[in-house]
Design an enzyme around this catalytic site. Structure first.
Site, PDB file in Angstrom:
ATOM      1  CD  GLU A   1      34.945 -19.634  -3.600  1.00 51.94           C
ATOM      2  OE1 GLU A   1      35.144 -20.528  -4.159  1.00 51.94           O
ATOM      3  OE2 GLU A   1      33.716 -19.288  -3.321  1.00 51.94           O
TER       4      GLU A   1
ATOM      5  CB  SER B   1       8.837  38.977 -10.873  1.00 51.61           C
ATOM      6  OG  SER B   1       7.504  39.634 -10.991  1.00 51.61           O
TER       7      SER B   1
END
Ligand SMILES: [Zn+2]
Length: 732
Positions: free
Chosen positions: A40, A302
């Site tokens: 680029e 429990s």
């Protein structure tokens, strides 16, 4: 983006605008930068945001081919374009872009601009940024990509709408290969690398999004983590293993219409969450897959009992083995039963905890105080126990309250930490220790915590016929299960000296299923998770927090003169405050030591004084059934018995009766009404059919039952231990 502690991605969520966009990364992989600049903007590091030569070349190219083939834009200019949403190209816009690109360069470093570009560049479809693209196209981090893969990602943003994987493959490959060749020509890669890279295919599909910790992701988002990359404390490999186990268990449980489960693993050293599995991956619809069951409020069963046991020992109310009564008990209309509907008569406190017996727990809570336990559970961080103590009553210890797996695990973790004299801390998916706020000053006792862990380490468990033994490994693990009323919730939480594993199994909509118990379903999964963790040494016994005390071996109470066998034990500091053994007494026997006598009926000089283990009558009745070696008090010698008459008589059925049960009009069997009489109106009678406890009566002694065809034994015992047994048959 939710990452593990090693930085692996565990879960990701799409942005609100429907784009896959990962948060900005700290640094770009060097190969990506190489590819990107080659493709680029070769002179990125030399120009001030605008490259006049590139612009000139582009203009010449465009004029020659009479259309726009090149923009001559620098990376900085492209950043501006993308940020402005790719406006139409014209000269004015181009000039503006150039101006703004220069401003960008003045404000940010080159490295920052590259990172910005990599974060916002379009990669086709709804994929934005290098990291999201890397994961979507290759299923990996950008730094783990090959040169060919990196090159593919470098060329993609150039024309994302035209070319992306799965579309225009040939053009994509050509574009990539052009870049690879340019890299070779500029001597960035060697020939061999080039040849190999040219042979690599380009991705033709998109990877499905990673969902290894979806519920933790949701939790982080709800806690304000949206748009962020969160490095959690989770162990990537462990998380995948736990997910695998959860799937295996779910496949089995699914057949019994149990659809949901949750697993949490904590590191006790620093409170870090190592694994967070908030639910099963059940594919059925409408089974509450989105619910995070690590955070959901569920009935506790429990699972809170160890905190009561710890508190009773810490305060010197019991010693670790103290015998507790386990007999039918009525607390103002509330008559708890044990899980197996049997009673032991008297049972050691540690065994009562390990077997999760309900009657000793409720009796203990009554002695300890509901308000006190309620306050302490809040101090432990169980925020969902938010009703008043009287709202729960004694059922607080049997599942009357709701808790969250996360908070429960944190409470258990701090119990375990106190054994190593470590301060209470928060459990957290963030890395590192966070101390609890000072308002939560639960009072742990190191010695009591150690003994609690010892009791929970024992192998004596309820529903013993089931397969937990297969899972109890060579590892020492303290663990407790819980099962809520109606088989709706199965819990199991266990810890060794380093890790804690918490498991919840059930249905998110609360539907109960037969067999859904903590021991049968949750405990096996918990043990399998432990197998994936390093084995640990057990805690060091905290000798400095214990002191030697002489204890009655049989009753577990502090010893007294009539105790037959005593032993020295290292018990918590407050043990001295506890009561002395109430079960050993001296009794008077005849010369042959066969029968009880007293001074009024037997020569005093021939009386033998013997120490005897004596249980109250009702306790003795049940105790005998599970302790065959128990020697009840000898009978009185004839003529010596101060109370020589029976006070109970069975009215119906009588011994050996054969009973035909009449049918009702609707063909159902009618009930059988049992009846007996007792001389003393204020004596309670306990009823049992075939060794199963039915209930108790006072005053009028009748009981309705629906017996099955066959032989039965009816046993009744009164408070004084007097018993009556009747055998009868129900015939067709
Ligand atoms: Zn004793």
């Amino acid at each position: 983006v939710v990452q593990s502690e090693e930085g692996q991605i565990l879960s990701v969520k799409i942005a609100a605008d429907g784009q896959w966009r990962f948060p900005v990364i700290d640094s770009l992989p060097p190969t990506y930068e190489q590819c990107l600049l080659e493709f680029e903007d070769k002179h990125f590091y030399k120009h001030p945001g605008v490259n006049p030569f590139a612009l000139l070349r582009a203009t010449v190219q465009n004029i020659r081919s009479r259309k726009i083939v090149s923009g001559g834009s620098t990376i900085s200019m492209q950043c501006i374009r993308i940020a402005k949403g790719n406006p139409k190209r014209n000269l004015w816009i181009k000039c503006l872009e150039m101006f703004q690109a220069i401003r960008l360069e003045l404000k940010y470093s080159k490295a920052e601009i590259l990172r910005l570009y990599a974060s916002i560049a379009p990669f086709g479809g709804n994929i934005v940024g290098l990291e999201a693209a890397s994961w979507r196209y290759f299923g990996r981090n950008s730094e783990q990509l090959s040169i060919a893969e990196t090159a593919t990602l470098a060329v993609l943003p150039n024309a994302p709408a035209l070319i992306y994987p799965g579309k225009n493959q040939k053009e994509l490959i050509a574009k990539r290969n052009r870049l690879l060749k340019r890299l070779f020509e500029s001597k960035k890669i060697d020939e061999q690398t080039l040849d190999l890279a040219l042979d690599e295919p380009v991705p033709s599909r998109i990877y499905t999004i990673i969902r290894e910790a979806p519920h933790l992701l949701d939790r982080i988002v709800s806690e304000g983590g949206n748009g962020q990359r969160i490095r959690t404390s989770l162990d990537y490999d462990l998380q995948l293993k736990v997910n695998g186990l959860a799937n295996r268990y779910h496949n089995v449980l699914h057949q019994n219409e149990i659809h949901n489960l949750a697993v949490l693993v904590l590191d006790l050293q620093n409170g870090e969450v190592k694994s967070y599995c908030g639910n099963s991956n059940c594919s059925d619809e409408e089974v509450g897959q989105s619910v995070d069951l690590i955070q959901a409020k569920r009935s506790s069963g429990s699972i809170l009992k160890p905190f009561l046991y710890h508190g009773m020992i810490r305060d010197g109310m019991i010693l670790p083995y103290t015998l507790l009564p386990d007999i039918p008990t009525n607390f103002g209309g509330y008559a708890p039963k044990n899980f197996d509907e049997r009673f032991d008569g008297a049972v050691h406190a540690d065994e009562a905890l390990a077997r999760s017996l309900n009657v000793p727990a409720v009796r203990s809570l009554q002695e300890y105080g509901i308000e006190k336990l309620h306050k302490e559970l809040n101090e432990l961080g169980l925020t969902s126990i938010d009703n008043s103590p009287s709202h729960y009553g004694l059922s607080l210890i049997l599942g009357g309250a709701e808790t969250r797996l996360f908070e429960l695990c944190e409470a258990y973790m701090n119990l375990a930490r106190s054994i190593s004299d470590l301060k209470p801390i928060h459990a957290s998916y963030k890395c590192g220790t966070t101390e609890l706020e000072s308002s939560r000053n639960y009072n742990f006792d190191r010695g009591a915590a150690w003994w609690t862990a010892e009791a929970l380490k024992s192998l004596n468990r309820p529903e013993s016929e089931q397969g937990w033994k297969l899972f109890s490994s060579s590892q020492k693990i303290a663990w407790k299960t819980g099962t809520s009323f109606g088989f709706r919730d199965a819990w199991s939480i266990g810890f060794n000296s380093r890790y804690l594993v918490g498991v919840w199994i059930g249905n998110a909509d609360g539907e109960g299923r037969p067999g859904l118990t903590g021991t049968n379903t949750a405990a096996p999964l918990m043990f399998n998770v432990f197998k994936e963790l390093e084995t640990q040494d057990w805690f060091d016994k905290p000798m400095g927090s214990l002191k030697a005390i002489e204890v009655c071996k049989k009753s577990g109470y502090k010893a007294q003169a009539n105790c037959i066998e005593t032993e020295l034990k290292s018990f918590p500091r407050n043990s001295n405050k506890s009561r002395i053994c109430p079960y050993h007494e001296e009794i008077h026997l005849d010369e042959q030591q066969m029968n009880r006598v007293h001074g009024n009926c037997y020569p005093v000089n021939k009386i033998r004084r013997v120490k005897w283990f004596i249980l109250p009558a009702v306790q003795a009745y049940y105790y005998r059934t599970v302790n065959p070696s128990f020697e009840p008090l000898p009978d009185y010698k004839s003529g010596c018995n101060p109370t020589d008459s029976r006070s109970m008589e069975m009215i119906y059925p009588t011994e050996d009766s054969r009973i035909k049960i009449p049918k009702n009009l609707d063909e159902s069997l009618s009930k059988l009404i049992l009846q007996l009489s007792h001389l003393n109106n204020s004596t309670r009678v306990y009823w049992h059919l075939d060794e199963k406890y039915l209930g108790s009566t006072l005053g009028e002694h009748t009981f309705e039952i629906l017996p099955k065809i066959g032989s039965h034994v009816l046993s009744c015992v009164d408070e004084n231990g007097e018993t009556i047994d009747v055998e009868f048959d129900i015939i067709q």
